[in-house]
Design an enzyme around this catalytic site. Structure first.
Site, PDB file in Angstrom:
ATOM      1  N   ARG A 161      34.770  59.823  16.857  1.00 48.97           N
ATOM      2  CA  ARG A 161      36.187  60.543  17.353  1.00 48.97           C
ATOM      3  C   ARG A 161      35.866  60.726  18.744  1.00 48.97           C
ATOM      4  O   ARG A 161      34.912  61.344  18.910  1.00 48.97           O
ATOM      5  CB  ARG A 161      36.410  61.719  16.421  1.00 48.97           C
TER       6      ARG A 161
ATOM      7  N   GLU B 197      43.287  61.102  23.591  1.00 55.09           N
ATOM      8  CA  GLU B 197      43.643  59.921  23.164  1.00 55.09           C
ATOM      9  C   GLU B 197      45.128  59.527  22.815  1.00 55.09           C
ATOM     10  O   GLU B 197      45.618  60.563  22.497  1.00 55.09           O
ATOM     11  CB  GLU B 197      42.996  59.395  21.709  1.00 55.09           C
TER      12      GLU B 197
ATOM     13  N   HIS C  57      40.878  52.111  20.366  1.00 54.03           N
ATOM     14  CA  HIS C  57      40.582  52.824  19.004  1.00 54.03           C
ATOM     15  C   HIS C  57      40.905  51.797  18.282  1.00 54.03           C
ATOM     16  O   HIS C  57      41.762  51.692  17.462  1.00 54.03           O
ATOM     17  CB  HIS C  57      41.584  54.040  18.799  1.00 54.03           C
TER      18      HIS C  57
HETATM   19  P1  NAP Z   1      30.094  58.596   6.569  1.00 51.03           P
HETATM   20  O1  NAP Z   1      29.886  57.452   5.719  1.00 51.03           O
HETATM   21  O2  NAP Z   1      30.746  60.140   5.980  1.00 51.03           O
HETATM   22  O3  NAP Z   1      29.139  59.082   7.494  1.00 51.03           O
HETATM   23  C1  NAP Z   1      28.955  60.146   8.497  1.00 51.03           C
HETATM   24  C2  NAP Z   1      27.854  60.509   8.819  1.00 51.03           C
HETATM   25  O4  NAP Z   1      27.774  61.464   9.600  1.00 51.03           O
HETATM   26  C3  NAP Z   1      26.864  60.947   7.680  1.00 51.03           C
HETATM   27  O5  NAP Z   1      25.767  60.226   7.372  1.00 51.03           O
HETATM   28  C4  NAP Z   1      26.361  62.459   7.797  1.00 51.03           C
HETATM   29  O6  NAP Z   1      24.955  62.498   7.754  1.00 51.03           O
HETATM   30  C5  NAP Z   1      26.796  62.716   9.350  1.00 51.03           C
HETATM   31  N1  NAP Z   1      27.497  64.004   9.051  1.00 51.03           N
HETATM   32  C6  NAP Z   1      28.374  64.465   8.414  1.00 51.03           C
HETATM   33  N2  NAP Z   1      28.756  65.657   9.017  1.00 51.03           N
HETATM   34  C7  NAP Z   1      28.031  66.004  10.102  1.00 51.03           C
HETATM   35  C8  NAP Z   1      27.940  67.333  10.694  1.00 51.03           C
HETATM   36  N3  NAP Z   1      28.496  68.140  10.387  1.00 51.03           N
HETATM   37  N4  NAP Z   1      27.142  67.262  11.547  1.00 51.03           N
HETATM   38  C9  NAP Z   1      26.234  66.124  11.971  1.00 51.03           C
HETATM   39  N5  NAP Z   1      26.281  65.057  11.048  1.00 51.03           N
HETATM   40  C10 NAP Z   1      27.143  64.750  10.207  1.00 51.03           C
HETATM   41  O7  NAP Z   1      31.356  58.044   7.467  1.00 51.03           O
HETATM   42  P2  NAP Z   1      31.536  56.630   8.038  1.00 51.03           P
HETATM   43  O8  NAP Z   1      32.531  55.844   7.113  1.00 51.03           O
HETATM   44  O9  NAP Z   1      30.591  56.208   8.525  1.00 51.03           O
HETATM   45  O10 NAP Z   1      32.709  57.137   9.390  1.00 51.03           O
HETATM   46  C11 NAP Z   1      32.168  57.897  10.302  1.00 51.03           C
HETATM   47  C12 NAP Z   1      33.578  58.473  11.333  1.00 51.03           C
HETATM   48  O11 NAP Z   1      33.582  57.201  12.177  1.00 51.03           O
HETATM   49  C13 NAP Z   1      34.849  58.709  10.636  1.00 51.03           C
HETATM   50  O12 NAP Z   1      34.844  59.920  10.047  1.00 51.03           O
HETATM   51  C14 NAP Z   1      35.729  58.303  11.378  1.00 51.03           C
HETATM   52  O13 NAP Z   1      36.136  59.317  12.304  1.00 51.03           O
HETATM   53  C15 NAP Z   1      35.192  57.189  12.454  1.00 51.03           C
HETATM   54  N6  NAP Z   1      35.747  55.987  12.526  1.00 51.03           N
HETATM   55  C16 NAP Z   1      36.285  55.435  13.362  1.00 51.03           C
HETATM   56  C17 NAP Z   1      36.715  54.138  13.494  1.00 51.03           C
HETATM   57  C18 NAP Z   1      37.292  53.526  14.666  1.00 51.03           C
HETATM   58  O14 NAP Z   1      38.337  52.951  14.500  1.00 51.03           O
HETATM   59  N7  NAP Z   1      36.728  53.806  15.867  1.00 51.03           N
HETATM   60  C19 NAP Z   1      36.941  53.501  12.145  1.00 51.03           C
HETATM   61  C20 NAP Z   1      36.294  54.112  11.009  1.00 51.03           C
HETATM   62  C21 NAP Z   1      35.711  55.274  11.320  1.00 51.03           C
HETATM   63  P3  NAP Z   1      24.271  64.017   7.240  1.00 51.03           P
HETATM   64  O15 NAP Z   1      25.135  64.440   6.028  1.00 51.03           O
HETATM   65  O16 NAP Z   1      22.692  63.388   7.334  1.00 51.03           O
HETATM   66  O17 NAP Z   1      24.649  64.704   8.299  1.00 51.03           O
END
Ligand code: NAP
Length: 336
Positions: A246, A275, A296
């Site tokens: 994000r 954005e 995005h």
């Molecule tokens: P996910 O499986 O929940 O993984 C998020 C990772 O971030 C987890 O491994 C977690 O590891 C870490 N995390 C969570 N809270 C944190 C915190 N407070 N501080 C530091 N690290 C933290 O999520 P995902 O499916 O990979 O997606 C990640 C993000 O990508 C989404 O939330 C979304 O905003 C973004 N996204 C963007 C697009 C795009 O079009 N560009 C598409 C899809 C998603 P730990 O528990 O070890 O901290």
């Protein structure tokens, strides 16, 4: 509520999802190119006495929206991220919130790699060079950049997308480091199957040692501005920062300063703050030499967008029928 329930959809999502909703419900769709205003969403929900709302990440779904229709039982967002939906307010009102996890990871990881390779191998500049008829001869120093193979990839947030991004590093024989709130042995085991030895390090170490830093954390209070001027200063002057998480996870002003001062090599951004990023934004002065921006489009493959449309339809159906949602953001956020 009497008669067929109504669902309001704030943008033209793929037909496969709309068709599924139309089989059971009255469906009204905002067909504008730009998002409807919050006032418009509120007035439509009230006018339609809507039972379901399908929204996008560009719609802010707060208490005012949630209170607009007394019959609203479910909000389904066409995204995995749900930072634009006030989950606590929804939970308080007994309104279910659906999202689309699990189907975007591989597609978004592909895009992270597209940006990584683009920044390293300067393909956007290369294309502009050819298109401007500047390609006069083979040049020994023309558009050189760092090698990707054998380099070190640092993943900030080894979740679904972070793991999928790391997995792809195997083909490039890279060293992989990751940081987060805690080590992830299951993720490490998953990556070991691809021959990758992903090492958990603290964020400062990751920033200092990685040739490529790719961000994959959700946007929450603790991750807003996670990469600011101190973090950018820890990175090497040739390092490349990739953000597909994000926009707000990176401090835009700090990135602008770091690129201007040559503190880091380049940045590839699929998400920005603000954005959309206007073309006259100060950050854009670094493009395309030091900055590549995509609008995005992380999940923008046809197959994934169709699956997302089916998932929001399934969540909406479950919410209206009073059944547990197949993908509940409230549950996934640990709030139930
Ligand atoms: P996910 O499986 O929940 O993984 C998020 C990772 O971030 C987890 O491994 C977690 O590891 C870490 N995390 C969570 N809270 C944190 C915190 N407070 N501080 C530091 N690290 C933290 O999520 P995902 O499916 O990979 O997606 C990640 C993000 O990508 C989404 O939330 C979304 O905003 C973004 N996204 C963007 C697009 C795009 O079009 N560009 C598409 C899809 C998603 P730990 O528990 O070890 O901290």
């Amino acid at each position: 509520m009497t008669g067929t329930p109504t669902v309001y959809v704030t943008r033209t999502i793929p037909e496969i999802g709309l068709d599924r909703l139309r089989e059971r419900y009255e469906v009204a769709v905002w067909d504008g190119k730009l998002p409807p205003t919050k006032e418009h969403i509120v007035s439509m929900l009230a006018e339609l006495d809507a039972a379901g709302l399908v929204c996008l990440l560009s719609d802010e779904i707060d208490a005012e929206v949630l209170d607009a229709s007394p019959d609203l039982s479910v909000v389904s967002t066409f995204s995995v991220g749900y930072d634009h939906v006030h989950l606590a307010a929804a939970a308080e009102r007994g309104i279910a919130v659906g999202h689309t996890p699990g189907v975007l990871a591989e597609t978004t990881a592909d895009l992270a790699w597209a940006l990584l390779l683009t920044c390293a191998r300067r393909t956007v500049e290369g294309h502009a060079h050819v298109a401007a008829d500047e390609w006069e001869t083979w040049g020994p120093r023309l558009l050189t950049g760092p090698d990707v193979h054998d380099a070190t990839l640092g993943i900030v947030g080894l979740g679904e997308i972070g793991t999928a991004t790391a997995k792809r590093a195997a083909g490039f024989e890279m060293d992989v480091r990751y940081s987060g709130r805690s080590p992830k042995p299951e993720r490490e085991a998953e990556l070991a199957e691809f021959g990758l030895d992903a090492t958990y390090v603290d964020r400062d170490e990751l920033l200092a040692e990685s040739d490529f830093v790719s961000l994959h954390v959700p946007l929450v209070e603790e991750t807003e501005g996670l990469i600011g001027s101190a973090e950018l200063q820890r990175m090497s002057e040739d390092a490349i920062l990739i953000n597909t998480s994000r926009g707000e996870v990176v401090d835009t002003d700090a990135l602008d300063t770091a690129l201007a001062a040559g503190q880091i090599g380049r940045a590839g951004l699929d998400v920005t703050d603000p954005e959309p990023l206007p073309a006259d934004h100060p950050l854009f002065r670094h493009a395309p030499e030091r900055l590549v921006v995509t609008p995005h489009i992380g999940s923008a493959s046809t197959g994934t967008r169709n699956r997302m449309a089916e998932m929001v339809a399934a969540c909406t159906e479950a919410g209206i029928e009073g059944e547990p949602l197949p993908h509940s953001a409230i549950r996934d956020a640990g709030m139930e």
